[in-house]
Design a protein around this motif. Structure first.
Motif, PDB file in Angstrom:
ATOM      1  N   ASP A   1      42.008  40.109  37.875  1.00  0.00           N
ATOM      2  CA  ASP A   1      41.363  39.380  38.961  1.00  0.00           C
ATOM      3  C   ASP A   1      41.461  40.204  40.242  1.00  0.00           C
ATOM      4  O   ASP A   1      42.560  40.477  40.724  1.00  0.00           O
ATOM      5  CB  ASP A   1      42.061  38.021  39.135  1.00  0.00           C
ATOM      6  N   LYS A   2      40.313  40.566  40.788  1.00  0.00           N
ATOM      7  CA  LYS A   2      40.295  41.377  42.013  1.00  0.00           C
ATOM      8  C   LYS A   2      40.856  40.618  43.202  1.00  0.00           C
ATOM      9  O   LYS A   2      41.375  41.220  44.141  1.00  0.00           O
ATOM     10  CB  LYS A   2      38.865  41.834  42.314  1.00  0.00           C
TER      11      LYS A   2
ATOM     12  N   GLU B   1      43.242  42.000  46.280  1.00  0.00           N
ATOM     13  CA  GLU B   1      42.839  41.905  47.689  1.00  0.00           C
ATOM     14  C   GLU B   1      43.891  41.178  48.511  1.00  0.00           C
ATOM     15  O   GLU B   1      44.237  41.610  49.613  1.00  0.00           O
ATOM     16  CB  GLU B   1      41.496  41.199  47.812  1.00  0.00           C
TER      17      GLU B   1
END
Length: 181
Positions: A119-120, A124
Motif C-alpha cells: 500500500d503506497k 507516504e
C-alpha cells in the motif's frame, strides 16, 4: 492527517531509516500496552518480536534471534490480514523473514532488511511522519545501536518500578507474628 497509528509510523521510521530495532520494540510495545487488549498473539507483538530478533541477530545473539524469529513468524502467519491492513505485503514479508530465520540458523552475518509494502499510502504517511520529526531520528552510533539495552537511560523506568513496589508493599497485609502473651 495520518490514518495509521503514529507509533506504527514511528516503528517504520526506526526500522527503515535509523535501523534502530530496539527503539522499534520500545515504541510498539508502549502502544500495545496502552491501546490494545494486550493479546500475546497480536500483530503488534509479531512486529515487536521481528524487530527484537533483528536486534539480537545484529548483536550476535543467535539463540535469542532464532527464538524470537520463530515466535514472530507464528504470529505473522496468523495475522496476515492485519499485516495487509497495515499496508504490508504480508506474503513477501513473511517469506523474507522465513529466509532471515534460515540465515540465523546457518549463523550468517547480520544484514539490514526492509519491510515490503503493498500500500503506497503507508509509505507516504511514514515518510511524511519522518520528515515532520527528522532531527529526532538521526542515525545513532553503531556501537550504541548494538548495545542500546545496556547503554540507554532507564532512570525513569527504575523509578516507576520502585514506586510501584512501594505502593504494592503498602497494600500487602503485615505478616508479623502475634505478640507473645
Amino acid at each position: 492527517m495520518y490514518s495509521f497509528p503514529l507509533p506504527y509510523l514511528s516503528f517504520l521510521v526506526h526500522f527503515h531509516e535509523s535501523h534502530d530495532y530496539f527503539e522499534c520494540h520500545e515504541v510498539l510495545e508502549e502502544y500495545w500496552k496502552e491501546k490494545t487488549d494486550q493479546s500475546r498473539d497480536s500483530v503488534w507483538v509479531g512486529l515487536i518480536q521481528t524487530a527484537v530478533s533483528l536486534y539480537h541477530h545484529r548483536r550476535g545473539n543467535l539463540a535469542g534471534a532464532k527464538k524470537l524469529a520463530a515466535k514472530a513468524l507464528k504470529i505473522l502467519e496468523k495475522r496476515k490480514s492485519e499485516l495487509t491492513e497495515l499496508g504490508i505485503d504480508s506474503e513477501a514479508f513473511i517469506s523474507q523473514f522465513e529466509h532471515r530465520l534460515q540465515e540465523i540458523k546457518e549463523e550468517k552475518a547480520f544484514t539490514e532488511m526492509a519491510i515490503p509494502f503493498a500500500d503506497k499510502e503507508v509509505v507516504e504517511q511514514y515518510r511524511r511522519f519522518h520528515a515532520s520529526c527528522a532531527p529526532s531520528f538521526l542515525k545513532e552510533d553503531p556501537s550504541y545501536l548494538y548495545n542500546k539495552h545496556l547503554l540507554r537511560d532507564r532512570s525513569h523506568v527504575l523509578a516507576a518500578r520502585e514506586q510501584s513496589l512501594k505502593e504494592r508493599h503498602k497494600l500487602l497485609p503485615t505478616t508479623d507474628p502475634p505478640a507473645n502473651p
